[in-house]
Enzyme design. Structure first.
Site, mmCIF file in Angstrom:
data_model
loop_
_atom_site.group_PDB
_atom_site.id
_atom_site.type_symbol
_atom_site.label_atom_id
_atom_site.label_comp_id
_atom_site.label_asym_id
_atom_site.label_seq_id
_atom_site.Cartn_x
_atom_site.Cartn_y
_atom_site.Cartn_z
ATOM 1 N N LYS A 103 14.549 49.285 66.802
ATOM 2 C CA LYS A 103 15.811 48.546 66.631
ATOM 3 C C LYS A 103 16.899 49.266 67.408
ATOM 4 O O LYS A 103 16.833 50.485 67.604
ATOM 5 C CB LYS A 103 16.211 48.497 65.152
ATOM 6 C CG LYS A 103 17.171 47.371 64.826
ATOM 7 C CD LYS A 103 16.448 46.052 64.579
ATOM 8 C CE LYS A 103 17.391 44.907 64.312
ATOM 9 N NZ LYS A 103 16.659 43.716 63.826
ATOM 10 N N GLY A 215 26.063 33.351 55.146
ATOM 11 C CA GLY A 215 25.918 33.589 56.593
ATOM 12 C C GLY A 215 25.584 32.284 57.276
ATOM 13 O O GLY A 215 24.637 31.596 56.875
ATOM 14 N N GLY A 217 25.182 31.887 60.810
ATOM 15 C CA GLY A 217 24.936 32.218 62.216
ATOM 16 C C GLY A 217 23.594 31.671 62.646
ATOM 17 O O GLY A 217 23.155 30.624 62.164
ATOM 18 N N ASN A 218 22.918 32.401 63.535
ATOM 19 C CA ASN A 218 21.637 31.912 64.045
ATOM 20 C C ASN A 218 20.665 31.615 62.907
ATOM 21 O O ASN A 218 20.115 30.515 62.812
ATOM 22 C CB ASN A 218 21.044 32.957 65.011
ATOM 23 C CG ASN A 218 19.702 32.526 65.555
ATOM 24 O OD1 ASN A 218 18.742 32.355 64.799
ATOM 25 N ND2 ASN A 218 19.617 32.296 66.843
ATOM 26 N N ALA A 219 20.466 32.589 62.031
ATOM 27 C CA ALA A 219 19.489 32.407 60.955
ATOM 28 C C ALA A 219 19.982 31.392 59.915
ATOM 29 O O ALA A 219 19.280 30.421 59.599
ATOM 30 C CB ALA A 219 19.194 33.755 60.300
ATOM 31 N N GLY A 220 21.186 31.589 59.396
ATOM 32 C CA GLY A 220 21.681 30.768 58.288
ATOM 33 C C GLY A 220 21.954 29.316 58.653
ATOM 34 O O GLY A 220 21.595 28.400 57.897
HETATM 35 P P1 NAD Z 1 24.484 35.974 63.672
HETATM 36 O O1 NAD Z 1 25.382 36.953 64.318
HETATM 37 O O2 NAD Z 1 24.045 34.795 64.433
HETATM 38 O O3 NAD Z 1 25.143 35.457 62.307
HETATM 39 C C1 NAD Z 1 25.618 36.303 61.298
HETATM 40 C C2 NAD Z 1 26.402 35.423 60.333
HETATM 41 O O4 NAD Z 1 26.771 36.199 59.188
HETATM 42 C C3 NAD Z 1 27.698 34.854 60.895
HETATM 43 O O5 NAD Z 1 27.857 33.516 60.446
HETATM 44 C C4 NAD Z 1 28.764 35.737 60.257
HETATM 45 O O6 NAD Z 1 30.015 35.084 60.156
HETATM 46 C C5 NAD Z 1 28.148 35.970 58.918
HETATM 47 N N1 NAD Z 1 28.681 37.127 58.211
HETATM 48 C C6 NAD Z 1 28.993 38.358 58.674
HETATM 49 N N2 NAD Z 1 29.487 39.108 57.680
HETATM 50 C C7 NAD Z 1 29.471 38.344 56.553
HETATM 51 C C8 NAD Z 1 29.844 38.546 55.206
HETATM 52 N N3 NAD Z 1 30.337 39.708 54.805
HETATM 53 N N4 NAD Z 1 29.670 37.528 54.336
HETATM 54 C C9 NAD Z 1 29.176 36.356 54.743
HETATM 55 N N5 NAD Z 1 28.813 36.092 55.995
HETATM 56 C C10 NAD Z 1 28.960 37.071 56.889
HETATM 57 O O7 NAD Z 1 23.254 36.837 63.149
HETATM 58 P P2 NAD Z 1 21.805 36.326 62.760
HETATM 59 O O8 NAD Z 1 20.934 36.528 63.921
HETATM 60 O O9 NAD Z 1 21.899 35.001 62.094
HETATM 61 O O10 NAD Z 1 21.400 37.461 61.700
HETATM 62 C C11 NAD Z 1 21.714 37.346 60.316
HETATM 63 C C12 NAD Z 1 20.740 38.205 59.524
HETATM 64 O O11 NAD Z 1 19.419 37.743 59.784
HETATM 65 C C13 NAD Z 1 20.747 39.696 59.897
HETATM 66 O O12 NAD Z 1 20.465 40.473 58.754
HETATM 67 C C14 NAD Z 1 19.611 39.796 60.870
HETATM 68 O O13 NAD Z 1 19.098 41.111 60.972
HETATM 69 C C15 NAD Z 1 18.636 38.834 60.244
HETATM 70 N N6 NAD Z 1 17.604 38.365 61.152
HETATM 71 C C16 NAD Z 1 17.902 37.649 62.264
HETATM 72 C C17 NAD Z 1 16.875 37.243 63.110
HETATM 73 C C18 NAD Z 1 17.131 36.423 64.336
HETATM 74 O O14 NAD Z 1 16.165 36.056 65.002
HETATM 75 N N7 NAD Z 1 18.362 36.067 64.647
HETATM 76 C C19 NAD Z 1 15.557 37.585 62.816
HETATM 77 C C20 NAD Z 1 15.271 38.283 61.654
HETATM 78 C C21 NAD Z 1 16.318 38.669 60.828
#
Ligand code: NAD
Length: 412
Positions: A103, A215, A217-220
């Site tokens: 990572k 959240g 973002g990408n995942a949510g």
């Molecule tokens: P991202 O940057 O696309 O989105 C993150 C989201 O979280 C944003 O909407 C942001 O506004 C929100 N956020 C940040 N702080 C916050 C808080 N205190 N309360 C509520 N919302 C908050 O990131 P992502 O890629 O969606 O990653 C989110 C999680 O999923 C992380 O823990 C990441 O490690 C995990 N993850 C992502 C992937 C991937 O492929 N993108 C894969 C496995 C795990």
């Protein structure tokens, strides 16, 4: 604030005790094989210079090359990167990928950088670490606040420095540079495949099931979209600026458009604004943390009303909270299983890059579904065998594989 690396080591010990893990394997897994660090200095648009601390943690490569994303966040720490690289090791093993765990992270608020500054920083990361990266060594990907454009700059910088085309050195690339179809939605899609299996075990019916997602973002956001298609009622979501809830199912397409326009989910028509803390404690059937670590702790775990927590975020639940949730019969589908769809499609991306032959959406989804369903069944069987929670069961499953590979190589 809980230290994520200490949390990770507690999770490791719990599983090691249950399965009676070889003490030598356990000892070796208590620390990363290597942690590289660097200071990346760039010239800002206004002519000033600024330095950003950065890391690449290479935790364990017994099963294959290190694999794991790069996080850009003002709160990144070395211990957080180490924890995330440990979880990547476990995650790749639990879904049976021939990959290890790594990572990366940079302490930066990317929202304060211009596009040019962001590009310089991303190229700087590769200049600092490129000798340790490569398709057979260590393969980065996107994580919080990094995306396919950043992966494209990083690939380009790596290829300039090494003088060769090596698309498999990074995943989550744009399609035009050798990205995989389905990668953008892969984490959420993998989460849906796992959630549907868990829902069956718990006799829940999708269109009678309410969901809150932390959240967007990408995942949510992708999770919200895919679950709504399956009939689930998404009644609350949040981002870093705040949370919203609604008595009825949210219209996710309209919400996505609202978020794009306003850079926040709050203010969406027909919703009430609440705090992120309140969102976690809503009386919903399923809670999906999809933001950052340490959201469900000893302090709030007793007030969680959801019957199931599906962790799309990495490390959202502390070990103390896990014990409380287990006692209260809340089923926690752990991060290393629930969000493994992302790294699985990253692995597919590497396979396609290596063969220089690209798959259709249908091929990607079919292969992803098979891997996620098989992994869920294996973890569920381990949970039943030892009468333990799903997280410990997922770690036991992963540790059996990583431990066997470490021993086959010889531990020293
Ligand atoms: P991202 O940057 O696309 O989105 C993150 C989201 O979280 C944003 O909407 C942001 O506004 C929100 N956020 C940040 N702080 C916050 C808080 N205190 N309360 C509520 N919302 C908050 O990131 P992502 O890629 O969606 O990653 C989110 C999680 O999923 C992380 O823990 C990441 O490690 C995990 N993850 C992502 C992937 C991937 O492929 N993108 C894969 C496995 C795990």
């Amino acid at each position: 604030m809980n230290n994520p690396f200490e949390n990770a080591l507690t999770q490791l010990s719990r599983a090691a005790n249950v399965m009676k893990l070889d003490p030598q394997v356990h000892e070796k897994l208590k620390s990363p094989k290597k942690v590289h660090s660097a200071s990346i200095t760039i010239i800002m648009d206004n002519g000033s210079t600024k330095t950003f601390p950065a890391w690449r943690s290479q935790y364990n490569d017994a099963l294959g090359p290190y694999k794991g994303g790069i996080r850009y966040h003002p709160g990144v720490t070395e211990d957080e990167v180490k924890a995330l690289s440990f979880w990547m090791t476990m995650k790749c093993a639990v879904v049976g990928l021939p990959l290890g765990g790594g990572k990366g992270g940079i302490i930066v608020n990317p929202k304060e950088l211009s596009e040019t500054e962001l590009e310089k920083l991303s190229r700087g990361y590769i200049q600092a670490f490129y000798q340790h990266l490569g398709p057979t060594k260590d393969v980065p990907a996107p994580d919080v606040y990094t995306n396919s454009q950043i992966m494209a700059w990083m690939l380009d910088e790596y290829e300039k420095l090494t003088g060769e085309h090596a698309p498999g050195m990074i995943t989550g690339k744009p399609l035009c540079l050798g990205g995989s179809r389905g990668r953008d939605k892969a984490t959420a899609q993998g989460g849906v495949f796992v959630l549907l299996e868990a829902v069956k075990k718990m006799d829940m019916i999708p269109n009678e099931t309410t969901v809150a997602i932390q959240g967007f973002g990408n995942a949510g956001a992708h999770m919200a979209e895919l679950l709504a298609v399956q009939g689930f009622k998404i009644v609350a979501v949040s981002d870093s600026k705040g949370a919203i809830k609604s008595a009825n199912a949210l219209d996710i397409s309209a919400l996505t458009a609202h978020k794009e326009k306003n850079s926040a989910v709050t203010g969406f028509t027909g919703t009430e604004t609440i705090t992120n803390e309140q969102l976690l404690e809503l009386p919903v059937d399923i809670l999906i943390p999809a933001a950052l670590e340490n959201q469900i702790t000893a302090e709030n775990a007793g007030r969680i009303k959801a019957k199931m927590i599906l962790e799309l975020a990495n490390g959202p639940t502390t070990p103390e909270a896990d014990a409380i949730l287990f006692k209260n019969n809340v089923v926690v589908v752990p991060d290393i299983l629930a969000n493994a769809g992302g790294v699985t499609v990253s692995y597919f991306e590497q396979v396609q890059n290596a063969s220089n032959y690209y798959w259709t959406d249908e091929e990607v989804m079919e292969k992803l579904q098979k891997i996620m369903i098989t992994a869920f069944a294996g973890v569920w069987a381990t949970k039943e065998k030892y009468a333990i929670d799903l997280r410990t069961a997922a770690f036991v499953t992963a540790l059996e594989r990583v431990g066997a590979a470490m021993k086959a190589r010889g531990l020293v």
